[in-house]
Design an enzyme around this catalytic site. Structure first.
Site, PDB file in Angstrom:
ATOM      1  CB  SER A 191     -40.728  68.337  30.583  1.00 36.79           C
ATOM      2  OG  SER A 191     -42.108  68.549  29.927  1.00 36.79           O
ATOM      3  CG  ASN A 210     -37.386  64.583  28.587  1.00 38.63           C
ATOM      4  OD1 ASN A 210     -37.340  63.373  29.131  1.00 38.63           O
ATOM      5  ND2 ASN A 210     -38.254  65.577  29.200  1.00 38.63           N
TER       6      ASN A 210
END
Length: 286
Positions: free
Chosen positions: A123, A194
């Site tokens: 991520s 994100n």
């Protein structure tokens, strides 16, 4: 499963939350899986998690007992990397730690045939940087699955600077074969989701710190005004305030832009050990 899919068997390194979720998504979609972890216990736990997840789907009448049996039969487990040689794509799903991922990827790279694609489920770690550490940078890519993998439709497919079109297309076709809706992203800190989400959470902490509204009202505002299923502060408690802070610090360092400055209240709460649900207290008490 479509026979024109170039990827028939997927190797997965790591049987934890993300690894076993990816294994389940593959197996349910008719794709063979080899799931590898360092201990028999870790592999067994991963397989048990998949079985439990499939049982819940049976209860909800989404799948049958026969479907469950067929899916589990497609998952081969091992503690030996040699077992990964059967795969056309190997996905590394280890803990979000650069040194650890690098070590695993170098090991896999040395073992696998040159045409095998390697993907990292990350991520936050640079795909370009990880790719450069392998001998197959053009056949290296990021696949950022979202948790819980069996339920979440999104996969961010991250192209490093070196990733070839053929690699991207093969991995995108696989993601679609899993019933996912992939989006393609160039390598940059936070990718797409994100990069937008965590600064929004950080801004919610600034709004809270300035005393503009209560946590409940901030969350209600975003839920009702922006159609979000959960407010940013409740979501921060779910993610972990320490994780949110770490991500903001990465953005501040990598982009060198003060707009990513972590909210001082967020830093204070992390320092106090109020990390959210996992510690019983964050913005809210649990």
């Amino acid at each position: 499963m479509s026979q024109n899919l170039s990827i028939q068997t997927v190797g997965i390194i790591g049987a934890g939350t993300m690894g076993n979720g990816i294994a389940q998504a593959c197996a349910v979609s008719g794709i063979d899986v080899v799931m590898v972890d360092i201990t028999d216990a870790a592999v067994a736990k991963g397989l048990a998690t998949v079985a439990g997840s499939l049982d819940r789907l049976i209860k909800k009448e989404k799948i049958t007992e026969a479907d469950k049996a067929a899916a589990l039969a497609r998952i081969q487990t091992s503690t030996n990397y040699e077992a990964l040689k059967a795969a056309q794509l190997v996905i590394e799903a280890a803990t979000e730690n650069y040194e650890l991922k690098l070590k695993i990827l170098k090991q896999a790279d040395a073992l696998l045939a040159p045409e095998v694609i390697i993907a990292s489920n990350t991520s936050s770690i640079s795909i370009t940087k990880l790719a450069a550490a392998t001998s197959r940078a053009d056949r290296f890519i990021g696949m950022h699955f979202f948790n819980p993998v069996p339920m979440m439709a999104l996969v961010e497919i991250i192209r490093g600077l070196q990733t070839s079109d053929a690699t991207h297309d093969a991995v995108k076709a696989l993601a679609e074969a899993l019933g996912k809706s992939p989006i393609t992203v160039k390598n940059a800190p936070g990718f797409v989701v994100n990069r937008i989400l965590v600064p929004m959470i950080n801004e919610a902490f600034f709004v809270l710190a300035e005393g503009l509204a209560t946590p409940e009202d901030i969350d209600a505002g975003m839920k009702l005004g922006c159609n979000q299923p959960i407010g940013p502060l409740a979501l921060a408690d779910m993610i972990g305030l320490d994780v949110c802070l770490a991500v903001m610090e990465v953005y501040l360092t990598e982009f060198g832009d003060s707009k990513y400055r972590p909210c001082p209240l967020l830093k204070e709460m992390v320092a106090a050990g109020r990390l959210g649900r996992k510690t019983g207290r964050g913005v809210y008490a649990y």
